[in-house]
Scaffold this motif. Sequence first.
Motif, PDB file in Angstrom:
ATOM      1  N   ALA A  46       3.446   5.562   6.114  1.00 29.24           N
ATOM      2  CA  ALA A  46       3.038   4.161   6.192  1.00 29.24           C
ATOM      3  C   ALA A  46       1.521   4.033   6.329  1.00 29.24           C
ATOM      4  CB  ALA A  46       3.741   3.465   7.349  1.00 29.24           C
ATOM      5  N   ALA A  47       0.913   4.893   7.135  1.00 31.08           N
ATOM      6  CA  ALA A  47      -0.541   4.862   7.298  1.00 31.08           C
ATOM      7  C   ALA A  47      -1.237   5.270   6.005  1.00 31.08           C
ATOM      8  CB  ALA A  47      -0.961   5.779   8.442  1.00 31.08           C
ATOM      9  N   LYS A  49      -0.024   4.934   2.957  1.00 31.59           N
ATOM     10  CA  LYS A  49       0.193   3.846   1.998  1.00 31.59           C
ATOM     11  C   LYS A  49      -0.753   2.686   2.292  1.00 31.59           C
ATOM     12  CE  LYS A  49       2.948   2.076  -1.188  1.00 31.59           C
ATOM     13  NZ  LYS A  49       2.910   2.510  -2.554  1.00 31.59           N
ATOM     14  N   LYS A  50      -0.921   2.339   3.559  1.00 29.86           N
ATOM     15  CA  LYS A  50      -1.806   1.247   3.938  1.00 29.86           C
ATOM     16  C   LYS A  50      -3.253   1.576   3.583  1.00 29.86           C
ATOM     17  CE  LYS A  50      -3.237  -1.495   7.897  1.00 29.86           C
ATOM     18  NZ  LYS A  50      -3.139  -1.659   9.343  1.00 29.86           N
ATOM     19  N   GLU A  51      -3.683   2.807   3.853  1.00 26.10           N
ATOM     20  CA  GLU A  51      -5.043   3.208   3.531  1.00 26.10           C
ATOM     21  C   GLU A  51      -5.267   3.241   2.025  1.00 26.10           C
ATOM     22  OE1 GLU A  51      -7.761   7.103   4.260  1.00 26.10           O
ATOM     23  OE2 GLU A  51      -6.699   6.257   5.983  1.00 26.10           O
ATOM     24  N   LYS A  52      -4.254   3.683   1.299  1.00 23.82           N
ATOM     25  CA  LYS A  52      -4.343   3.721  -0.160  1.00 23.82           C
ATOM     26  C   LYS A  52      -4.472   2.307  -0.727  1.00 23.82           C
ATOM     27  CE  LYS A  52      -1.595   4.888  -4.161  1.00 23.82           C
ATOM     28  NZ  LYS A  52      -0.277   5.281  -4.606  1.00 23.82           N
ATOM     29  N   ASP A  53      -3.692   1.374  -0.203  1.00 22.40           N
ATOM     30  CA  ASP A  53      -3.729  -0.010  -0.684  1.00 22.40           C
ATOM     31  C   ASP A  53      -5.056  -0.690  -0.341  1.00 22.40           C
ATOM     32  OD1 ASP A  53      -1.219   0.285  -1.729  1.00 22.40           O
ATOM     33  OD2 ASP A  53      -0.207  -0.682  -0.043  1.00 22.40           O
ATOM     34  N   ASN A  54      -5.639  -0.346   0.797  1.00 16.92           N
ATOM     35  CA  ASN A  54      -6.900  -0.959   1.196  1.00 16.92           C
ATOM     36  C   ASN A  54      -8.088  -0.470   0.380  1.00 16.92           C
ATOM     37  OD1 ASN A  54      -5.658  -2.477   3.149  1.00 16.92           O
ATOM     38  ND2 ASN A  54      -6.146  -1.093   4.824  1.00 16.92           N
TER      39      ASN A  54
END
Length: 60
Positions: A46-47, A49-54
């Motif tokens: 999840a972390a 994925k969130k960093e990738k999306d940001n």
Amino acid sequence: MRHIYIRGIVGFIWLAAAVVSIISGNFEMAVPYVILGGGFLYSAYAAWKKEKDNKGGEVK
């Protein structure tokens, strides 16, 4: 990014502990180890994925 790697490594360590527990016949302790390992791996994913999306899809 370092916290993602640490969570992933800890997750795999917990899953390895679950495998060792199953091999040794200690099935009742394997369940919490699987839950902990899955939780850490999910948290790392999840972390990540969130960093990738940001960052617009770029992971450094």
